[in-house]
Design a protein around this motif. Structure first.
Motif, mmCIF file in Angstrom:
data_model
loop_
_atom_site.group_PDB
_atom_site.id
_atom_site.type_symbol
_atom_site.label_atom_id
_atom_site.label_comp_id
_atom_site.label_asym_id
_atom_site.label_seq_id
_atom_site.Cartn_x
_atom_site.Cartn_y
_atom_site.Cartn_z
ATOM 1 N N THR A 228 0.821 -1.196 0.000
ATOM 2 C CA THR A 228 0.000 0.000 0.000
ATOM 3 C C THR A 228 0.863 1.257 0.000
ATOM 4 O OG1 THR A 228 -1.896 1.039 1.101
ATOM 5 C CG2 THR A 228 -0.182 0.111 2.528
ATOM 6 N N TYR A 229 0.236 2.408 0.163
ATOM 7 C CA TYR A 229 0.905 3.702 0.247
ATOM 8 C C TYR A 229 0.326 4.493 1.418
ATOM 9 C CZ TYR A 229 3.729 4.530 -3.994
ATOM 10 O OH TYR A 229 4.707 4.524 -4.961
ATOM 11 N N LYS A 230 1.181 5.157 2.145
ATOM 12 C CA LYS A 230 0.743 6.171 3.104
ATOM 13 C C LYS A 230 0.675 7.503 2.356
ATOM 14 C CE LYS A 230 1.904 8.217 7.596
ATOM 15 N NZ LYS A 230 2.832 8.162 8.755
ATOM 16 N N ASP A 231 -0.412 8.238 2.569
ATOM 17 C CA ASP A 231 -0.643 9.492 1.837
ATOM 18 C C ASP A 231 -0.675 9.237 0.325
ATOM 19 O OD1 ASP A 231 -0.642 11.080 4.235
ATOM 20 O OD2 ASP A 231 1.542 10.943 4.250
ATOM 21 N N PHE A 232 -1.450 8.228 -0.053
ATOM 22 C CA PHE A 232 -1.592 7.841 -1.454
ATOM 23 C C PHE A 232 -2.143 9.026 -2.249
ATOM 24 C CE2 PHE A 232 -4.044 4.835 -4.483
ATOM 25 C CZ PHE A 232 -2.964 4.764 -5.348
ATOM 26 N N PRO A 233 -1.424 9.526 -3.263
ATOM 27 C CA PRO A 233 -1.884 10.710 -3.996
ATOM 28 C C PRO A 233 -3.271 10.566 -4.601
ATOM 29 C CG PRO A 233 0.418 10.313 -4.468
ATOM 30 C CD PRO A 233 -0.060 9.123 -3.676
ATOM 31 N N VAL A 234 -3.640 9.360 -5.051
ATOM 32 C CA VAL A 234 -4.991 9.159 -5.600
ATOM 33 C C VAL A 234 -6.040 9.502 -4.548
ATOM 34 C CG1 VAL A 234 -6.635 7.413 -6.387
ATOM 35 C CG2 VAL A 234 -4.318 7.474 -7.345
ATOM 36 N N PHE A 235 -5.858 9.016 -3.331
ATOM 37 C CA PHE A 235 -6.814 9.302 -2.255
ATOM 38 C C PHE A 235 -6.761 10.766 -1.850
ATOM 39 C CE2 PHE A 235 -7.089 4.741 -0.317
ATOM 40 C CZ PHE A 235 -7.751 4.312 -1.457
#
Length: 382
Positions: A228-235
């Motif tokens: 996953t990503y923390k601070d995912f740009p899509v979200f």
């Protein structure tokens, strides 16, 4: 084969560049290596048309993608094998810049293998190709690029990407650099204006209170649901919240792997799965279904497919498409989406980036799993 260019003639043709934008440092002496390395810090010091470059090569993850958005593909003389429609390139995750231009790329010579596991240029091949200029996404350190320009006797454009991907000013400055060096500023400005217009539209959304999660996001390889990503740009730009952003042991804007316990504790309302890693997830779901039944998003059928965020670096148009998809689910009652045909929006985005309305072509691929859609995990696990 072109006759090897004279270093003296080449150096005399170079336009001196300052060491950095707004820098008070003494400009480099004409003919020094710094005058052959273009970085985004140099944008304001580059003339609108540096030279009519006719023989272009792109090296490293993201370089050909960025050039394909801005540059003249007819000036490309070679591509890395991962972009050449050879056996090595075929089967890689969806990359719209490649899918839109693979017939063209397949006719070009090879600069070397390329790809995530081959992060060094093949200098012998490059020297035989005799490019006028190199677009590079290798390490931005001037030491590396200085070695390259010393051997090739041609300038190198060193590009960078910001942590927010398509919306990041560092990314847009890389576009601007390409536009200036190749005298394509009109195309650059059109693309940047489009990106900023979409950013402004999305900025009017209100942050959703639901808890979202994005999994299977690869980086240098495929991952499982726990990638996953923390601070995912899509979200971030779709204006949705994720429990991952509150995990203190993860670094922002960097692909990370969480534990199954962390995912269960986060218990998201909706899960979005990157199609590049879906097969890994489905295999584990099929073998260990009980591990997932406690997740409300899975028990409620709230699992959705995203196209690959990363595929030989970030798919910038896919990032924007995914942002609209997530936002259309989270904010379906917002005025922005009431009269929007979302597939038309995907084609609009693709046309602005790769000059081709090709959403149906991309989503019909076996590895797209239907494109932007809700997933039936039990059906996939059969």
């Amino acid at each position: 084969m072109y006759i090897m260019k004279s270093k003296l003639l080449f150096l005399a043709a170079l336009i001196p560049l300052l060491g950095g934008c707004g820098s008070n440092e003494t400009p480099a002496e004409p003919g020094s290596l710094e005058n052959r390395i273009y970085t985004i810090e140099d944008i304001s010091n580059i003339a609108s048309s540096v030279k009519d470059y006719k023989r272009v090569v792109c090296l490293g993850a993201g370089a050909l993608r960025y050039y394909s958005y801005i540059g003249d593909l007819n000036k490309l003389i070679a591509v890395e094998d991962i972009d050449s429609a050879t056996t090595f390139g075929v089967g890689q995750a969806i990359r719209p810049y490649y899918d839109a231009n693979k017939e063209k790329f397949s006719t070009l010579e090879s600069t070397g293998k390329g790809g995530p596991a081959n992060q060094e240029p093949t200098m012998e091949k490059l020297m035989l190709l005799e490019p006028d200029i190199v677009v590079s996404f290798y390490s931005p350190s001037k030491t590396f690029n200085a070695d390259m320009v010393e051997k090739l006797e041609c300038p190198v454009i060193s590009l960078s990407q910001g942590t927010d991907g398509v919306f990041d000013e560092t990314t847009l400055n890389s576009f601007r650099l390409l536009g200036k060096v190749f005298n394509r500023s009109d195309k650059t400005n059109k693309l940047i204006n489009y990106i900023n217009s979409q950013k402004n539209l999305l900025a009017n959304l209100t942050v959703s209170n639901e808890n979202y999660y994005a999994g299977c996001i690869g980086n240098w390889g495929k991952t499982s649901l726990y990638g996953t990503y923390k601070d995912f740009p899509v979200f971030k730009y779709a204006k949705v919240s994720s429990f991952v952003d509150g995990l203190s042991d993860l670094v922002s804007n960097t692909q990370a792997t969480i534990t199954s316990e962390a995912l269960i504790a986060g218990n998201p309302d909706k899960i979005f799965v990157d199609s590049a890693g879906i097969n890994n997830f489905i295999a584990d779901y099929k073998a260990n279904k009980d591990n997932y039944t406690s997740l409300e998003a899975i028990s409620n059928g709230e699992v959705y497919c995203l196209m690959p965020y990363n595929a030989y670096y970030t798919n910038l148009e896919v990032q924007l498409m995914s942002t609209y998809y997530v936002a259309s689910i989270a904010h379906k009652e917002d005025e922005l989406f009431k009269n929007m045909n979302i597939e038309d929006k995907y084609n609009e985005i693709l046309e602005n980036f790769v000059s081709k309305k090709m959403y149906n072509e991309l989503s019909s691929r076996d590895d797209a799993f239907g494109g932007y859609t809700k997933l039936d995990l039990d059906e996939l696990a059969k």
